[in-house]
Enzyme design. Structure first.
Site, PDB file in Angstrom:
ATOM      1  N   TYR A 112       3.410   7.344  14.643  1.00 42.08           N
ATOM      2  CA  TYR A 112       2.172   6.602  14.379  1.00 42.08           C
ATOM      3  C   TYR A 112       0.963   7.462  14.711  1.00 42.08           C
ATOM      4  CZ  TYR A 112      -1.400   2.936  15.033  1.00 42.08           C
ATOM      5  OH  TYR A 112      -2.540   2.176  14.973  1.00 42.08           O
TER       6      TYR A 112
ATOM      7  N   VAL B 242       0.809  -1.220   0.000  1.00 41.15           N
ATOM      8  CA  VAL B 242       0.000   0.000   0.000  1.00 41.15           C
ATOM      9  C   VAL B 242       0.843   1.271   0.000  1.00 41.15           C
ATOM     10  CG1 VAL B 242      -2.046  -1.035   1.049  1.00 41.15           C
ATOM     11  CG2 VAL B 242      -0.231  -0.077   2.511  1.00 41.15           C
TER      12      VAL B 242
ATOM     13  N   LYS C  64      -1.960   8.781  12.135  1.00 39.07           N
ATOM     14  CA  LYS C  64      -3.367   8.457  12.344  1.00 39.07           C
ATOM     15  C   LYS C  64      -4.201   9.718  12.569  1.00 39.07           C
ATOM     16  CE  LYS C  64      -3.311   3.946  12.001  1.00 39.07           C
ATOM     17  NZ  LYS C  64      -4.053   3.258  10.923  1.00 39.07           N
TER      18      LYS C  64
END
Length: 250
Positions: free
Chosen positions: A152, A65, A156
């Site tokens: 992270y 991805v 997000k």
């Protein structure tokens, strides 16, 4: 407006689930397949994706991805899609000063840029038929922060902002875009964190929830099925926490 499908049904709708071979992604695949959707499981681990596809009657596609060109090719080959679930994710537990620029690039590529790439590939066909459901898996770390997961959390957080913007841009096409923010869910990613940090990490995670337990992937999948369904047609731009009350305090 066409009559909505019965509750919990996705009859014949085509769904694309990135990172769908295991964990939350696999639970979403099973849920959607059980609701009679036609599911494509896109995952870097083709063997695991193929095994799950054979189990539930889905299709498997190997996909990195973080490669936007590959994303366009896979979506073009297997699409168009009515439902897009951007689930693929990766974490690295380390304090920010112990990370490198290479770490940032990987974390942002998988957790944020992949969401942009998959959405960019799938959206035109949704716009053409004036229907679509986009579901982005973010994290409560995006809203609360995460010690040892700063990059992270940043990625997000970007997913939440992107979701809201896509919802605004595409409401005129009958397309909804929503995010799900899981808390501590019993997945391979969480198991890696626990293996590194021990029981102390596990206790901290469960203590941060009001319900005092880990969540199960199927509980996130239930939320995804609802947001993909006709019963959620009037919900867009939202972030649904599936986290046992994480962040609300005791």
């Amino acid at each position: 407006m066409a009559a909505p499908l019965p509750f919990g049904r996705l009859d014949g709708r085509r769904a694309f689930v990135s990172g769908g071979a295991r964990g939350i992604g696999a639970a979403i695949v099973r849920s959607f397949a059980g609701a009679r959707a036609r599911v494509v499981i896109a995952d870097l681990d083709l063997a695991a994706a193929s095994e799950l596809a054979g189990e539930v009657g889905a299709l498997a596609a190997k996909l990195d991805v973080s490669d936007a060109t590959a994303v366009q090719a896979v979506v073009a080959q297997h699409g168009p899609f009515d439902i897009l679930v951007n689930n693929a994710g990766v974490d690295q537990h380390a304090f920010f000063t112990d990370t490198t620029a290479e770490d940032w690039t990987k974390l942002l590529a998988v957790n944020l840029l992949s969401v942009l790439a998959c959405t960019h590939a799938a959206l035109p066909a949704m716009q053409a038929v004036r229907f679509g459901r986009i579901i982005n898996i973010t994290s409560e770390a995006a809203r609360l922060g995460s010690k040892g997961g700063s990059v992270y959390s940043a990625a997000k957080g970007g997913v939440i902002a992107f979701t809201k913007s896509i919802a605004r841009e595409n409401a005129r096409y009958g397309i909804t875009a929503n995010a799900i923010a899981p808390g501590p869910i019993r997945t391979p990613m969480l198991e890696q964190a626990v293996a590194k940090g021990g029981d102390r990490i596990l206790r901290a995670m469960t203590d941060a929830t009001l319900l005092g337990r880990l969540g199960e992937p199927e509980e996130v999948a239930s939320a995804a099925l609802f947001l993909a369904s006709d019963q959620a047609a009037y919900i867009t731009g939202e972030t649904l926490g599936v986290s046992g009350g994480m962040g609300l305090g005791g």
